[in-house]
Design an enzyme around this catalytic site. Sequence first.
Site, PDB file in Angstrom:
ATOM      1  N   TRP A  35      -5.113   1.403  10.534  1.00 44.18           N
ATOM      2  CA  TRP A  35      -5.328   1.382   9.090  1.00 44.18           C
ATOM      3  C   TRP A  35      -5.222  -0.034   8.543  1.00 44.18           C
ATOM      4  CZ3 TRP A  35      -7.861   3.512   5.542  1.00 44.18           C
ATOM      5  CH2 TRP A  35      -7.585   3.241   4.201  1.00 44.18           C
ATOM      6  N   GLU A  48     -11.575   6.307   5.566  1.00 42.11           N
ATOM      7  CA  GLU A  48     -10.977   7.081   6.659  1.00 42.11           C
ATOM      8  C   GLU A  48     -11.974   7.232   7.800  1.00 42.11           C
ATOM      9  OE1 GLU A  48      -7.968   7.933   7.080  1.00 42.11           O
ATOM     10  OE2 GLU A  48      -7.084   7.764   5.078  1.00 42.11           O
ATOM     11  N   TYR A  56       0.834  -1.196   0.000  1.00 43.33           N
ATOM     12  CA  TYR A  56       0.000   0.000   0.000  1.00 43.33           C
ATOM     13  C   TYR A  56       0.873   1.254   0.000  1.00 43.33           C
ATOM     14  CZ  TYR A  56      -3.290   3.528   1.766  1.00 43.33           C
ATOM     15  OH  TYR A  56      -4.042   4.665   1.945  1.00 43.33           O
TER      16      TYR A  56
END
Length: 212
Positions: A60, A52, A30
Amino acid sequence: MEPPSPDLVVGEDGLSRPLWACRHDDLREYYDTEWGMPVRTEQGVFERLSLEGFQSGLSWATILRRREGFRRAFAGFDVDAVAAFGAQDVERLLADAGIIRHRGKIEATISNARAAIALRTQEGLGAAGDLPAGSTLADLVWSYRPARTPRPVRAAEVPTTSPESAALAKELRRRGFRFVGPTTMFALMEALGIVDTHLVGSHRRGSSGVWE
């Protein structure tokens, strides 16, 4: 070779990354290919805004590993499709183990899709001045790009908010968006490439083409 910052780790491939991007293969992928690269489409910005929001209070990595589940559950984050979700869809999503089953965040995502549609027909002030009717969520978010970006050397120097993220959060709330606080909006701006907070010395620093 020693990394240029004590907060960077040189991998077996010889590339320098922050510690968080070295913990797992999916986080490294990522970081290397997506985080901080420009996203300017309405659908792309809506997806990242939604993720988010779901990430609030979680890591995350937790969201990233459920990303395909989120995409399936939310019709690929097509704004018009999500805006049409109703009460039955909320119950379906609450039963979906492939996502984070949080009623408030699910309902906010649907509400935000409707706000994104309403934005297309509204006019008003973005950071860059008047936004004409027909502007999208992406246009609004990108209008808050600052005049300069941070240049952190240490992880502790990476901001968590900015005047622009606070102003963006305020404007989005005015337009009916939810789960859009200043910290969440700064994380969004980082993810979209609106600011570059890659540590100086990282192999990704300046790679977006938005900032030198």
